[in-house]
Scaffold this motif. Structure first.
Motif, PDB file in Angstrom:
ATOM      1  N   SER A  54      21.645  65.900  34.657  1.00 29.12           N
ATOM      2  CA  SER A  54      21.408  66.967  35.620  1.00 29.12           C
ATOM      3  C   SER A  54      19.973  66.945  36.131  1.00 29.12           C
ATOM      4  N   LYS A  55      19.024  66.789  35.226  1.00 26.14           N
ATOM      5  CA  LYS A  55      17.603  66.727  35.603  1.00 26.14           C
ATOM      6  C   LYS A  55      17.344  65.487  36.465  1.00 26.14           C
ATOM      7  N   PHE A  56      17.850  64.339  36.026  1.00 28.53           N
ATOM      8  CA  PHE A  56      17.649  63.086  36.747  1.00 28.53           C
ATOM      9  C   PHE A  56      18.193  63.195  38.177  1.00 28.53           C
ATOM     10  N   PHE A  57      19.443  63.656  38.314  1.00 29.11           N
ATOM     11  CA  PHE A  57      20.056  63.703  39.635  1.00 29.11           C
ATOM     12  C   PHE A  57      19.482  64.826  40.497  1.00 29.11           C
ATOM     13  N   SER A  58      18.916  65.856  39.893  1.00 31.47           N
ATOM     14  CA  SER A  58      18.193  66.868  40.676  1.00 31.47           C
ATOM     15  C   SER A  58      16.992  66.235  41.359  1.00 31.47           C
ATOM     16  N   ASP A  59      16.284  65.386  40.623  1.00 32.70           N
ATOM     17  CA  ASP A  59      15.132  64.676  41.200  1.00 32.70           C
ATOM     18  C   ASP A  59      15.579  63.713  42.299  1.00 32.70           C
ATOM     19  N   VAL A  60      16.670  62.974  42.069  1.00 32.72           N
ATOM     20  CA  VAL A  60      17.208  62.052  43.076  1.00 32.72           C
ATOM     21  C   VAL A  60      17.590  62.835  44.327  1.00 32.72           C
ATOM     22  N   TYR A  61      18.303  63.930  44.132  1.00 35.72           N
ATOM     23  CA  TYR A  61      18.735  64.766  45.257  1.00 35.72           C
ATOM     24  C   TYR A  61      17.528  65.253  46.066  1.00 35.72           C
ATOM     25  N   ASP A  62      16.502  65.727  45.388  1.00 34.24           N
ATOM     26  CA  ASP A  62      15.300  66.209  46.075  1.00 34.24           C
ATOM     27  C   ASP A  62      14.615  65.086  46.856  1.00 34.24           C
ATOM     28  N   ASN A  63      14.506  63.907  46.249  1.00 36.80           N
ATOM     29  CA  ASN A  63      13.875  62.761  46.924  1.00 36.80           C
ATOM     30  C   ASN A  63      14.672  62.342  48.155  1.00 36.80           C
ATOM     31  N   TRP A  64      15.994  62.257  48.020  1.00 34.85           N
ATOM     32  CA  TRP A  64      16.822  61.849  49.151  1.00 34.85           C
ATOM     33  C   TRP A  64      16.810  62.901  50.253  1.00 34.85           C
ATOM     34  N   THR A  65      16.803  64.176  49.869  1.00 37.88           N
ATOM     35  CA  THR A  65      16.738  65.245  50.875  1.00 37.88           C
ATOM     36  C   THR A  65      15.436  65.141  51.666  1.00 37.88           C
ATOM     37  N   ALA A  66      14.344  64.814  50.986  1.00 38.12           N
ATOM     38  CA  ALA A  66      13.054  64.635  51.662  1.00 38.12           C
ATOM     39  C   ALA A  66      13.100  63.464  52.648  1.00 38.12           C
ATOM     40  N   GLU A  67      13.984  62.485  52.394  1.00 39.14           N
ATOM     41  CA  GLU A  67      14.145  61.340  53.289  1.00 39.14           C
ATOM     42  C   GLU A  67      15.104  61.637  54.447  1.00 39.14           C
ATOM     43  N   GLY A  68      15.704  62.822  54.456  1.00 42.35           N
ATOM     44  CA  GLY A  68      16.606  63.189  55.538  1.00 42.35           C
ATOM     45  C   GLY A  68      18.072  63.244  55.173  1.00 42.35           C
ATOM     46  N   TYR A  69      18.394  62.950  53.916  1.00 46.63           N
ATOM     47  CA  TYR A  69      19.790  62.978  53.465  1.00 46.63           C
ATOM     48  C   TYR A  69      20.418  64.357  53.678  1.00 46.63           C
ATOM     49  N   SER A  70      21.658  64.342  54.167  1.00 43.96           N
ATOM     50  CA  SER A  70      22.438  65.567  54.335  1.00 43.96           C
ATOM     51  C   SER A  70      23.791  65.475  53.628  1.00 43.96           C
ATOM     52  N   SER A  71      24.417  64.289  53.687  1.00 44.27           N
ATOM     53  CA  SER A  71      25.715  64.084  53.042  1.00 44.27           C
ATOM     54  C   SER A  71      25.981  62.582  52.929  1.00 44.27           C
ATOM     55  N   PHE A  72      27.101  62.257  52.268  1.00 47.05           N
ATOM     56  CA  PHE A  72      27.508  60.868  52.100  1.00 47.05           C
ATOM     57  C   PHE A  72      28.882  60.629  52.693  1.00 47.05           C
ATOM     58  N   ARG A  73      29.120  59.375  53.002  1.00 47.66           N
ATOM     59  CA  ARG A  73      30.439  58.861  53.346  1.00 47.66           C
ATOM     60  C   ARG A  73      30.621  57.621  52.471  1.00 47.66           C
ATOM     61  N   THR A  74      31.850  57.282  52.134  1.00 50.01           N
ATOM     62  CA  THR A  74      32.123  56.088  51.337  1.00 50.01           C
ATOM     63  C   THR A  74      33.081  55.177  52.104  1.00 50.01           C
ATOM     64  N   LYS A  75      33.049  53.891  51.752  1.00 49.37           N
ATOM     65  CA  LYS A  75      33.963  52.933  52.386  1.00 49.37           C
ATOM     66  C   LYS A  75      34.114  51.701  51.509  1.00 49.37           C
ATOM     67  N   ASP A  76      35.120  50.904  51.819  1.00 47.69           N
ATOM     68  CA  ASP A  76      35.336  49.588  51.203  1.00 47.69           C
ATOM     69  C   ASP A  76      35.526  49.643  49.683  1.00 47.69           C
ATOM     70  N   PHE A  77      36.469  50.475  49.224  1.00 44.62           N
ATOM     71  CA  PHE A  77      36.757  50.588  47.794  1.00 44.62           C
ATOM     72  C   PHE A  77      37.424  49.331  47.254  1.00 44.62           C
ATOM     73  N   GLN A  78      36.976  48.906  46.083  1.00 44.67           N
ATOM     74  CA  GLN A  78      37.639  47.874  45.284  1.00 44.67           C
ATOM     75  C   GLN A  78      37.790  48.457  43.887  1.00 44.67           C
ATOM     76  N   VAL A  79      39.011  48.426  43.353  1.00 45.69           N
ATOM     77  CA  VAL A  79      39.282  49.028  42.053  1.00 45.69           C
ATOM     78  C   VAL A  79      39.951  47.987  41.162  1.00 45.69           C
ATOM     79  N   THR A  80      39.376  47.792  39.978  1.00 45.39           N
ATOM     80  CA  THR A  80      39.933  46.864  39.008  1.00 45.39           C
ATOM     81  C   THR A  80      40.253  47.620  37.729  1.00 45.39           C
ATOM     82  N   PRO A  81      41.547  47.772  37.405  1.00 43.51           N
ATOM     83  CA  PRO A  81      41.884  48.402  36.127  1.00 43.51           C
ATOM     84  C   PRO A  81      41.393  47.531  34.970  1.00 43.51           C
ATOM     85  N   ILE A  82      40.905  48.174  33.935  1.00 40.32           N
ATOM     86  CA  ILE A  82      40.474  47.469  32.720  1.00 40.32           C
ATOM     87  C   ILE A  82      41.232  48.134  31.570  1.00 40.32           C
TER      88      ILE A  82
END
Length: 128
Positions: A54-82
């Motif tokens: 929680s602490k680590f990702f709070s710092d990541v979130y704050d840093n990315w927000t300072a860079e202009g981050y607002s949201s994410f999109r994802t694409k090109d999923f590859q899934v390998t069952p193990i």
């Protein structure tokens, strides 16, 4: 019954929504204890508890927000069952600003483990 691919996409839709909300205490519950992240520079970040995550990702979130981050999109999923209780999921993150323009994108892989009928991330690796 959902396929492994469907389960992975559903998991990461929730994961993304929770990260985008900024609630890192709730977001940290997506991770196993301990959790390990291989960062873009090759360093290894070990988080023995969800509180540490929680602490680590709070710092990541704050840093990315300072860079202009607002949201994410994802694409090109590859899934390998193990086996029946684990999977490797790789996809591309697209970091978006307020106008939904891409700031940057990267590939990342996650090893998920099924615990108590839900998935948790045990490791993540940024592709350099």
């Amino acid at each position: 019954m959902e396929t492994t691919v469907e389960q992975a996409i559903k998991f990461f839709e929730l994961y993304q929504t929770m990260f985008d909300s900024g609630d890192m205490e709730a977001f940290s519950t997506f991770f196993a204890e301990p959790f390990i992240s291989v960062r873009p520079d090759g360093s290894v970040q070990s988080m023995p508890t969800n509180k540490c995550a929680s602490k680590f990702f709070s710092d990541v979130y704050d840093n990315w927000t300072a860079e202009g981050y607002s949201s994410f999109r994802t694409k090109d999923f590859q899934v390998t069952p193990i086996g029946k209780d684990s999977m490797l999921v790789t996809f591309t993150w697209v970091m978006l600003n307020d106008s939904q323009s891409a700031i940057r994108e990267w590939r990342q892989s996650y090893n998920l483990l099924s615990k108590s009928n839900s998935w948790v991330v045990i490791t993540s690796t940024f592709h350099a």
